[in-house]
Design a protein around this motif. Structure first.
Motif, mmCIF file in Angstrom:
data_model
loop_
_atom_site.group_PDB
_atom_site.id
_atom_site.type_symbol
_atom_site.label_atom_id
_atom_site.label_comp_id
_atom_site.label_asym_id
_atom_site.label_seq_id
_atom_site.Cartn_x
_atom_site.Cartn_y
_atom_site.Cartn_z
ATOM 1 N N ASN A 1 -31.458 15.543 9.316
ATOM 2 C CA ASN A 1 -30.442 14.634 8.670
ATOM 3 C C ASN A 1 -29.802 15.352 7.392
ATOM 4 O OD1 ASN A 1 -28.579 12.726 8.224
ATOM 5 N ND2 ASN A 1 -30.075 11.031 8.835
ATOM 6 N N TYR A 2 -29.075 14.850 6.835
ATOM 7 C CA TYR A 2 -28.452 15.544 5.419
ATOM 8 C C TYR A 2 -29.587 15.226 4.489
ATOM 9 C CZ TYR A 2 -23.841 15.440 7.449
ATOM 10 O OH TYR A 2 -22.906 15.448 8.143
ATOM 11 N N ALA A 3 -29.834 16.349 3.556
ATOM 12 C CA ALA A 3 -30.562 15.976 2.285
ATOM 13 C C ALA A 3 -30.062 14.891 1.436
ATOM 14 C CB ALA A 3 -31.183 17.435 1.639
ATOM 15 N N HIS A 4 -31.060 14.173 0.790
ATOM 16 C CA HIS A 4 -30.307 13.207 -0.182
ATOM 17 C C HIS A 4 -30.593 13.854 -1.543
ATOM 18 C CE1 HIS A 4 -34.366 11.526 -0.866
ATOM 19 N NE2 HIS A 4 -34.345 10.998 0.422
ATOM 20 N N ILE A 5 -30.163 13.204 -2.580
ATOM 21 C CA ILE A 5 -30.305 13.765 -4.005
ATOM 22 C C ILE A 5 -31.647 13.720 -4.644
ATOM 23 C CG2 ILE A 5 -29.985 11.853 -5.382
ATOM 24 C CD1 ILE A 5 -28.632 15.326 -6.092
ATOM 25 N N GLY A 6 -32.649 12.905 -4.019
ATOM 26 C CA GLY A 6 -34.020 12.828 -4.143
ATOM 27 C C GLY A 6 -34.751 14.022 -3.768
ATOM 28 N N ASN A 7 -34.320 14.263 -2.367
ATOM 29 C CA ASN A 7 -35.013 15.521 -1.678
ATOM 30 C C ASN A 7 -34.417 16.983 -2.559
ATOM 31 O OD1 ASN A 7 -33.649 13.992 1.368
ATOM 32 N ND2 ASN A 7 -35.997 14.059 0.679
ATOM 33 N N MET B 1 -38.616 23.405 -7.556
ATOM 34 C CA MET B 1 -38.939 24.849 -7.135
ATOM 35 C C MET B 1 -38.252 25.817 -7.814
ATOM 36 S SD MET B 1 -38.425 26.260 -3.359
ATOM 37 C CE MET B 1 -36.554 26.584 -3.614
ATOM 38 N N ASP B 2 -36.811 25.533 -8.212
ATOM 39 C CA ASP B 2 -36.023 26.579 -8.519
ATOM 40 C C ASP B 2 -36.237 26.984 -10.129
ATOM 41 O OD1 ASP B 2 -33.701 28.425 -8.076
ATOM 42 O OD2 ASP B 2 -32.767 27.091 -9.643
ATOM 43 N N LEU B 3 -36.626 25.577 -10.911
ATOM 44 C CA LEU B 3 -36.929 25.950 -12.261
ATOM 45 C C LEU B 3 -38.343 26.662 -12.436
ATOM 46 C CD1 LEU B 3 -36.099 22.232 -13.423
ATOM 47 C CD2 LEU B 3 -35.093 24.326 -14.205
ATOM 48 N N LEU B 4 -39.100 26.678 -11.435
ATOM 49 C CA LEU B 4 -40.522 27.125 -11.389
ATOM 50 C C LEU B 4 -40.458 28.551 -11.248
ATOM 51 C CD1 LEU B 4 -43.689 27.065 -11.244
ATOM 52 C CD2 LEU B 4 -43.597 26.492 -8.989
ATOM 53 N N ARG B 5 -39.571 29.009 -10.179
ATOM 54 C CA ARG B 5 -39.474 30.346 -9.854
ATOM 55 C C ARG B 5 -38.588 31.053 -10.950
ATOM 56 N NH1 ARG B 5 -38.807 32.406 -4.532
ATOM 57 N NH2 ARG B 5 -36.812 33.467 -5.127
ATOM 58 N N ARG B 6 -37.753 30.542 -11.523
ATOM 59 C CA ARG B 6 -36.791 31.101 -12.552
ATOM 60 C C ARG B 6 -37.906 31.219 -13.804
ATOM 61 N NH1 ARG B 6 -31.252 31.273 -11.874
ATOM 62 N NH2 ARG B 6 -30.544 29.838 -10.051
ATOM 63 N N SER C 1 -46.107 24.423 -3.610
ATOM 64 C CA SER C 1 -45.207 23.359 -4.277
ATOM 65 C C SER C 1 -44.750 22.542 -3.303
ATOM 66 C CB SER C 1 -44.326 23.849 -5.169
ATOM 67 O OG SER C 1 -43.196 24.550 -4.317
ATOM 68 N N GLY C 2 -44.328 21.267 -3.788
ATOM 69 C CA GLY C 2 -43.766 20.074 -2.863
ATOM 70 C C GLY C 2 -43.598 18.884 -3.945
ATOM 71 N N GLY C 3 -43.054 17.813 -3.291
ATOM 72 C CA GLY C 3 -43.121 16.545 -3.740
ATOM 73 C C GLY C 3 -44.239 15.883 -3.770
ATOM 74 N N PHE D 1 -53.078 27.083 -7.189
ATOM 75 C CA PHE D 1 -52.291 26.005 -8.053
ATOM 76 C C PHE D 1 -51.519 25.234 -7.073
ATOM 77 C CE2 PHE D 1 -53.257 28.791 -11.482
ATOM 78 C CZ PHE D 1 -53.112 27.986 -12.834
ATOM 79 N N TRP D 2 -51.601 23.975 -7.113
ATOM 80 C CA TRP D 2 -50.971 23.006 -6.501
ATOM 81 C C TRP D 2 -49.847 22.241 -7.420
ATOM 82 C CZ3 TRP D 2 -50.993 22.083 -0.930
ATOM 83 C CH2 TRP D 2 -51.941 22.955 -0.263
ATOM 84 N N LEU D 3 -48.677 22.327 -7.319
ATOM 85 C CA LEU D 3 -47.598 21.752 -8.083
ATOM 86 C C LEU D 3 -46.368 20.790 -7.443
ATOM 87 C CD1 LEU D 3 -46.678 25.203 -10.126
ATOM 88 C CD2 LEU D 3 -48.577 23.458 -10.604
ATOM 89 N N HIS D 4 -46.621 19.697 -7.970
ATOM 90 C CA HIS D 4 -45.613 18.662 -7.528
ATOM 91 C C HIS D 4 -44.543 18.079 -8.381
ATOM 92 C CE1 HIS D 4 -49.503 18.715 -4.970
ATOM 93 N NE2 HIS D 4 -48.477 18.475 -4.001
ATOM 94 N N GLY D 5 -43.452 18.082 -7.689
ATOM 95 C CA GLY D 5 -42.242 17.262 -8.238
ATOM 96 C C GLY D 5 -42.251 15.718 -8.191
ATOM 97 N N GLU D 6 -41.965 15.023 -9.408
ATOM 98 C CA GLU D 6 -42.117 13.670 -9.214
ATOM 99 C C GLU D 6 -40.727 13.086 -8.392
ATOM 100 O OE1 GLU D 6 -43.018 10.893 -9.394
ATOM 101 O OE2 GLU D 6 -44.963 10.931 -10.510
ATOM 102 N N PHE D 7 -40.752 11.964 -7.949
ATOM 103 C CA PHE D 7 -39.876 11.328 -7.499
ATOM 104 C C PHE D 7 -38.556 11.263 -8.374
ATOM 105 C CE2 PHE D 7 -42.843 8.963 -4.426
ATOM 106 C CZ PHE D 7 -42.382 9.571 -3.492
ATOM 107 N N MET D 8 -37.474 11.134 -7.777
ATOM 108 C CA MET D 8 -36.244 10.836 -8.667
ATOM 109 C C MET D 8 -36.095 9.343 -8.744
ATOM 110 S SD MET D 8 -32.508 11.942 -8.059
ATOM 111 C CE MET D 8 -30.868 11.358 -9.302
ATOM 112 N N MET D 9 -35.960 8.844 -10.130
ATOM 113 C CA MET D 9 -35.796 7.650 -10.129
ATOM 114 C C MET D 9 -34.396 7.041 -10.611
ATOM 115 S SD MET D 9 -38.889 6.606 -9.638
ATOM 116 C CE MET D 9 -39.230 4.857 -10.272
ATOM 117 N N PHE D 10 -33.838 5.911 -10.013
ATOM 118 C CA PHE D 10 -32.796 5.441 -10.304
ATOM 119 C C PHE D 10 -32.793 3.770 -10.107
ATOM 120 C CE2 PHE D 10 -28.328 4.436 -8.715
ATOM 121 C CZ PHE D 10 -27.598 4.868 -9.735
#
Length: 272
Positions: free
Chosen positions: A32-38, A45-50, A232-234, A260-269
């Motif tokens: 399915n389509y990715a939503h903004i939280g995904n 991931m991108d911020l980490l790579r950069r 990395s992951g959510g 290292f296991w690095l996790h991004g938090e949920f997007m809150m709205f």
């Protein structure tokens, strides 16, 4: 440079294993389509790579494309997400996967998210997964039940290392207990497929399809080796998916797969 490591629950000094940082990121299930939280997870991931590049590191990044094996519940229950989408949208799983994979990468471009160096598909690595499962069976970490091959967490005392939670609570958090399992938190490595199941492959145990968790362990091992720098992951992956990855990978190799296991938090709205 310090990174917050879910494994240790603290900020640890980052020292890569070699000149090139090896990094695995859990990618999308393309049904399915990715939503903004995904997509927030991939911005992480991108911020980490950069940041790593800014600090002078080279990167070998792998992000999987899940086009089979991810059931509607993360804990091995319900329909395969690809199969369900196929029935609803009246297209083949391959057509579903191809369409939503293209859309996903277009979304990454719109958000200026760098693409990982390698983006392997689960369906291209069935043989790697079968070899992984067979090795776990041979080592006594897995067993065959009525509905598939399961990892036996009682054989892996470290289970719960990442989530630091009660494994009974983990198992019962989202689904009813599967009576085919020896332990409630045992997880599927390979599922037996009924004749009408539209995604299935030959295996030493008959026709079937992989569990969701095995693909990441098989592909990270194939492309990054037994031990790599960052996974990395959510945060939603911590209690089940990543816990299971650690168990099956460490059971096979005797080594913690990622430093290292690095996790991004949920997007809150609006408070949710």
């Amino acid at each position: 440079m310090k990174l917050y490591n879910t494994l240790t629950r603290k900020k640890d000094d980052f020292k890569p294993l070699s000149d090139t940082v090896k990094m695995y990121t859990c990618g999308p299930t393309v049904y399915n389509y990715a939503h903004i939280g995904n997509l927030r997870t991939y911005i992480f991931m991108d911020l980490l790579r950069r940041t790593l590049k800014l600090n002078g590191y080279k990167i070998k990044g792998v992000m999987n494309i899940t086009d089979v094996g991810h059931l509607m519940s993360d804990a091995d229950e319900g329909e395969d997400k690809m199969v369900k989408a196929s029935a609803e949208q009246k297209k083949s799983p391959a057509e579903i996967a191809e369409y939503y994979t293209k859309v996903f990468f277009k979304d990454l471009e719109k958000l200026n998210i760098e693409k990982a160096e390698l983006t392997p598909k689960a369906t291209d690595h069935i043989q790697d997964m079968l070899e992984f499962v067979k090795a776990l069976l041979d080592k006594g970490y897995a067993y065959e039940a009525q509905d598939g091959i399961y990892f036996d967490i009682s054989k892996f005392p470290q289970y719960g290392l990442l989530s630091k939670g009660n494994t009974e609570q983990i198992a019962g958090a989202r689904v009813d207990i599967n009576t085919n399992k020896r332990n409630p938190s045992d997880f599927a490595l390979w599922k037996h497929a009924p004749k009408e199941h539209i995604m299935q492959w030959k295996s030493p145990w008959g026709m079937g399809y992989p569990g969701w968790h095995i693909e990441c362990s098989a592909m990270s091992k194939k492309y990054l080796g037994d031990v790599f720098d960052i996974h990395s992951g959510g945060v939603d992956h911590i209690p089940i998916h990543h816990e299971n990855e650690i168990a099956q990978s460490q059971a096979l190799t005797g080594k913690q797969p990622a430093k290292f296991w690095l996790h991004g938090e949920f997007m809150m709205f609006d408070g949710g």
